[in-house]
Design a protein around this motif. Sequence first.
Motif, short mmCIF file in Angstrom:
data_model
loop_
_atom_site.label_atom_id
_atom_site.label_comp_id
_atom_site.label_asym_id
_atom_site.label_seq_id
_atom_site.Cartn_x
_atom_site.Cartn_y
_atom_site.Cartn_z
N LEU A 1 0.30 -1.57 0.09
CA LEU A 1 -0.66 -0.10 -0.07
C LEU A 1 1.00 1.69 -0.69
O LEU A 1 0.57 2.43 -0.80
CB LEU A 1 -0.84 -0.23 1.17
N SER A 2 2.25 1.46 1.09
CA SER A 2 2.35 1.89 0.27
C SER A 2 4.10 3.04 -0.55
O SER A 2 3.42 4.07 -0.59
CB SER A 2 3.83 2.01 1.96
N ALA A 3 3.40 1.54 -0.94
CA ALA A 3 4.33 1.94 -3.20
C ALA A 3 3.28 2.31 -3.69
O ALA A 3 3.29 3.34 -4.44
CB ALA A 3 5.05 0.54 -3.03
N VAL A 4 2.20 1.99 -3.57
CA VAL A 4 1.16 2.44 -4.72
C VAL A 4 0.95 3.99 -3.85
O VAL A 4 0.82 4.72 -5.34
CB VAL A 4 -0.01 1.65 -3.88
N LEU B 1 -7.18 -3.60 -1.97
CA LEU B 1 -5.77 -2.86 -1.29
C LEU B 1 -6.44 -2.46 -0.02
O LEU B 1 -6.72 -1.13 -0.45
CB LEU B 1 -5.20 -2.95 -2.32
N LEU B 2 -5.72 -2.58 0.72
CA LEU B 2 -6.29 -2.14 2.65
C LEU B 2 -5.18 -1.65 3.65
O LEU B 2 -4.25 -2.48 3.13
CB LEU B 2 -8.44 -2.60 2.99
N HIS C 1 -7.41 1.38 -6.33
CA HIS C 1 -6.68 -0.01 -6.48
C HIS C 1 -8.65 -0.31 -6.96
O HIS C 1 -8.61 -1.30 -7.96
CB HIS C 1 -6.89 -1.03 -5.47
N GLY C 2 -9.55 0.05 -6.37
CA GLY C 2 -11.21 -0.43 -6.68
C GLY C 2 -11.23 0.25 -7.97
O GLY C 2 -12.01 -0.85 -8.44
#
Length: 179
Positions: A6-9, A83-84, A26-27
């Motif tokens: 998640l942090s990279a995204v 992705l949560l 991501h959704g």
Amino acid sequence: MELPDLSAVDAQSRQLSLAASPSELHGALCGWLAGGGASLREWPAKVLADDAVATPEADSALDRLRLASAAQLSDRSFDFALLLPDAEASLSERSGALFDWCRGFLGGFGLAGASANALSVEGREALGDLAKLAVAQPQDDGDEEDEEALVEIEEFVRVAALLLHGDCVLASQHRQRLN
């Protein structure tokens, strides 16, 4: 294939000045793919309906997010992940991210141009339930019961996305193979 962190995204999303949170992004990607949108490297411009959005570099966090999401949605093992934030995050942060994910999914699904006629009765119900979740407000705090409810809602959302992908993408692929 696993999703990037998640942090990279989040870092790449900020670098590209994207207005969506990582979960909402991501959704939106998953909604786009579930609705029949193509897995393209320039997906952020498609799902955010903004041609000015830069195309992610090959093998970047956003490109890996696309590849992993497309693979997971099409995998028959149902190993699809949202992705949560992880379980250590607050209930408010996790529920807010889940509702963001649902909002993004609905937007991407609509932009993909999926036909309501392609949906099963269950698919139409799932889409309606995702719409209800998309307007929900995060809960500030909660108890063990609330934590369990959030886990159940996450699982419902995961299965709903797979169901909609099955209705719009896998069913048409199956019909094409039969013809």
